[in-house]
Write an enzyme that holds these catalytic residues in place. Structure first.
Site, short mmCIF file in Angstrom:
data_model
loop_
_atom_site.label_atom_id
_atom_site.label_comp_id
_atom_site.label_asym_id
_atom_site.label_seq_id
_atom_site.Cartn_x
_atom_site.Cartn_y
_atom_site.Cartn_z
CG ASP A 35 -0.24 0.95 -7.25
OD1 ASP A 35 -1.39 0.48 -7.32
OD2 ASP A 35 0.71 0.30 -7.31
CB ILE A 36 3.29 -0.33 -3.33
CG1 ILE A 36 4.62 -0.28 -2.62
CG2 ILE A 36 3.13 -1.50 -4.16
CD1 ILE A 36 4.47 -0.99 -1.52
CB VAL A 99 -5.68 -5.62 -3.69
CG1 VAL A 99 -6.09 -5.44 -2.32
CG2 VAL A 99 -4.11 -5.61 -3.67
CG HIS A 103 -8.50 -1.45 -5.98
ND1 HIS A 103 -8.66 -2.60 -5.42
CD2 HIS A 103 -7.71 -1.58 -6.92
CE1 HIS A 103 -7.98 -3.49 -6.33
NE2 HIS A 103 -7.46 -2.93 -7.35
P1 AMP Z 1 -5.43 -4.60 -8.88
O1 AMP Z 1 -4.25 -5.48 -9.80
O2 AMP Z 1 -6.25 -4.13 -9.54
O3 AMP Z 1 -5.86 -5.64 -7.67
O4 AMP Z 1 -4.56 -3.74 -8.04
C1 AMP Z 1 -3.90 -3.60 -6.79
C2 AMP Z 1 -2.90 -2.72 -6.77
O5 AMP Z 1 -2.51 -2.45 -5.50
C3 AMP Z 1 -1.54 -2.96 -7.49
O6 AMP Z 1 -1.50 -1.87 -8.49
C4 AMP Z 1 -0.46 -3.00 -6.41
O7 AMP Z 1 0.59 -2.35 -6.89
C5 AMP Z 1 -1.20 -2.15 -5.36
N1 AMP Z 1 -0.57 -2.40 -4.04
C6 AMP Z 1 -0.53 -3.53 -3.20
N2 AMP Z 1 0.05 -3.55 -2.15
C7 AMP Z 1 0.28 -2.24 -2.12
C8 AMP Z 1 0.45 -1.58 -0.63
N3 AMP Z 1 0.82 -2.05 0.44
N4 AMP Z 1 0.57 -0.11 -1.00
C9 AMP Z 1 0.16 0.60 -2.06
N5 AMP Z 1 -0.20 -0.11 -3.09
C10 AMP Z 1 -0.36 -1.55 -3.22
#
Ligand code: AMP
Ligand code: ZN
Length: 117
Positions: A35-36, A99, A103
């Site tokens: 996770d970023i 997102v 996931h």
């Molecule tokens: P959610 O809030 O459950 O939709 O989780 C989405 C997750 O994706 C968040 O924890 C973000 O930090 C992560 N995220 C968003 N863009 C990226 C990216 N480009 N690379 C890695 N993680 C990401």
């Protein structure tokens, strides 16, 4: 069509190699990367390569891939040396989903004793 890549989806773009990610595991139908914006010492995301807006819709349409997501989450946790870990599926904006590509979060590396349940 269900499962098709979405041009405006950040995780579809990671699957396509258009956006970089720190990938720690790959399987035929899933990808696992860091996770970023980590919320724990280890914070991984396991995603299906196909696009579904959330885990429940993925499971309804493609149960084998949904099961693979959990197997991969366990293997990834083992690969990180985690004896204990937490899996989280945020579903819907009001639950914190940002997102809209299915996931599962894999969180670990510190005592995870607090939680909603
Ligand atoms: P959610 O809030 O459950 O939709 O989780 C989405 C997750 O994706 C968040 O924890 C973000 O930090 C992560 N995220 C968003 N863009 C990226 C990216 N480009 N690379 C890695 N993680 C990401
Ligand atoms: Zn997607």
């Amino acid at each position: 069509m269900a499962g098709e890549a979405q041009a405006d989806c950040v995780f579809c773009r990671i699957v396509a190699g258009e956006i970089p990610a720190t990938v720690v595991r790959k399987s035929e139908r899933t990808l696992t990367f860091r996770d970023i914006n980590p919320q724990a010492p280890t914070h991984l995301l396991v995603i299906p390569r196909v696009h579904y807006p959330n885990a429940a819709e993925l499971a309804a349409a493609e149960p084998e891939i949904a099961a693979e997501l959990l197997v991969e989450a366990g293997e990834a946790a083992r690969g990180e040396g985690l004896a204990a870990y937490r899996l989280i599926f945020n579903t819907g904006a009001d639950a914190g989903q940002t997102v809209f590509h299915a996931h599962v979060h894999v969180l670990g590396g510190e005592p995870l004793t607090e939680g909603l349940v």
